[in-house]
Design an enzyme around this catalytic site. Sequence first.
Site, PDB file in Angstrom:
ATOM      1  N   LYS A  66      24.314  -8.885 -27.226  1.00  0.00           N
ATOM      2  CA  LYS A  66      22.908  -9.306 -27.147  1.00  0.00           C
ATOM      3  C   LYS A  66      22.405  -9.200 -25.707  1.00  0.00           C
ATOM      4  O   LYS A  66      21.292  -8.715 -25.456  1.00  0.00           O
ATOM      5  CB  LYS A  66      22.765 -10.741 -27.683  1.00  0.00           C
ATOM      6  CG  LYS A  66      22.893 -10.809 -29.203  1.00  0.00           C
ATOM      7  CD  LYS A  66      23.077 -12.229 -29.731  1.00  0.00           C
ATOM      8  CE  LYS A  66      23.331 -12.182 -31.229  1.00  0.00           C
ATOM      9  NZ  LYS A  66      23.707 -13.476 -31.815  1.00  0.00           N
ATOM     10  N   GLN A  82      24.446 -19.625 -30.438  1.00  0.00           N
ATOM     11  CA  GLN A  82      25.372 -18.762 -31.182  1.00  0.00           C
ATOM     12  C   GLN A  82      26.184 -19.597 -32.172  1.00  0.00           C
ATOM     13  O   GLN A  82      26.801 -20.589 -31.799  1.00  0.00           O
ATOM     14  CB  GLN A  82      26.305 -18.034 -30.202  1.00  0.00           C
ATOM     15  CG  GLN A  82      27.259 -17.055 -30.856  1.00  0.00           C
ATOM     16  CD  GLN A  82      26.543 -15.863 -31.511  1.00  0.00           C
ATOM     17  OE1 GLN A  82      25.596 -15.324 -30.956  1.00  0.00           O
ATOM     18  NE2 GLN A  82      27.001 -15.482 -32.698  1.00  0.00           N
ATOM     19  N   ASP A 132      15.696 -16.998 -33.396  1.00  0.00           N
ATOM     20  CA  ASP A 132      16.526 -16.718 -34.580  1.00  0.00           C
ATOM     21  C   ASP A 132      15.777 -17.070 -35.877  1.00  0.00           C
ATOM     22  O   ASP A 132      16.206 -16.666 -36.961  1.00  0.00           O
ATOM     23  CB  ASP A 132      17.831 -17.534 -34.520  1.00  0.00           C
ATOM     24  CG  ASP A 132      19.038 -16.680 -34.133  1.00  0.00           C
ATOM     25  OD1 ASP A 132      18.950 -15.443 -34.272  1.00  0.00           O
ATOM     26  OD2 ASP A 132      20.059 -17.255 -33.717  1.00  0.00           O
TER      27      ASP A 132
END
Length: 306
Positions: free
Chosen positions: A53, A97, A120
């Site tokens: 990422k 994460q 997200d």
Amino acid sequence: MSATILDGAAVAAAIRERVAGEVRELAGRGVSPRLEVILVGDDPASRVYVGAKGKACAQVGIRSGTHNLAAGAGAAELASLIARLNADPDVDGILLQMPLPKPLDGRAFLDLIDPAKDVDGFHPTNVGLLHQGRPAFVPCTPAGILELLDRAGVALTGARAVVLGRSEIVGKPMAALLLARHATVTVCHTRTADLPAVCREADVLVAAAGRAALVTAAFVKPGAVVVDVGVNRVEDAALVARLYPGDTERAAGLAKRGYTLVGDVDFNAVARVAGAITPVPGGVGPLTIAGLLQNTVTAARRRRGL
Ligand code: NAP
């Protein structure tokens, strides 16, 4: 094989290029999007994802940073880091994460992220907005799949869509997006009766079950569009030989690494029936990070009312 291959890598490259253009345009207005990633513990797969990422951000000109907390980090430490990033006006996107090491409850911490920075799309506010059909941060994988379908010219209005899997990150948001696009949507799970028959109704079948080669040709209506989200590590050489007969490259990869990545779809068998299909790897996978980059730039813009 008769199915058209839907090239996720090419679509992901196009999305990245678009995002890079948006970053350049924002730079002209003095705005430089910034993503902050929180990694708790040292799960090797999570480390790889976080590294990928960061690299992808750099390639399109998005600033990014990683906060690596020890596996034994307490709830208070994580909560205070999220609060600090929420309060920092220079931070546009926050990504926590998953999974978090036990006993930390991922859901509880995702709920702490400012919805305006929730790139997200997992915060309940964004989930609610998505289900109301209002602008929201959409989870990256389903958002990328929708773009893949659109770019392939797949008609969704009036289509029968079946989503196999009901997770918060793929199945449910995928179903919401397809519904918003006027498909008639069915969501399947482990308790679905006669799964192959339900899937066979689909004009568009999205498989996100996390079960290697679960979807066989018997699940697929001739001509259907099949999107394979699954990424499953398979170590069984006999199974790999059955699924990919004559695929020497895959066999070599298996021998070298001890596993190969197999989707939820029996690719070779289904490609003989489907009209279009995504491969694994090279299908849905590359779209996820592209979606994250898009959401980060969108956050930078929305937070400034641009
Ligand atoms: P998940 O949270 O484990 O959810 C799996 C879903 O599939 C559940 O709803 C489960 O039903 C259903 N399911 C599992 N086995 C089934 C079966 N035999 N028959 C019918 N339904 C079944 O998984 P996820 O996070 O959504 O991920 C799904 C797959 O996509 C995984 O392989 C994951 O690695 C992959 N993935 C890939 C990307 C990417 O970027 N390519 C991104 C995210 C995920 P119940 O609800 O009844 O348990």
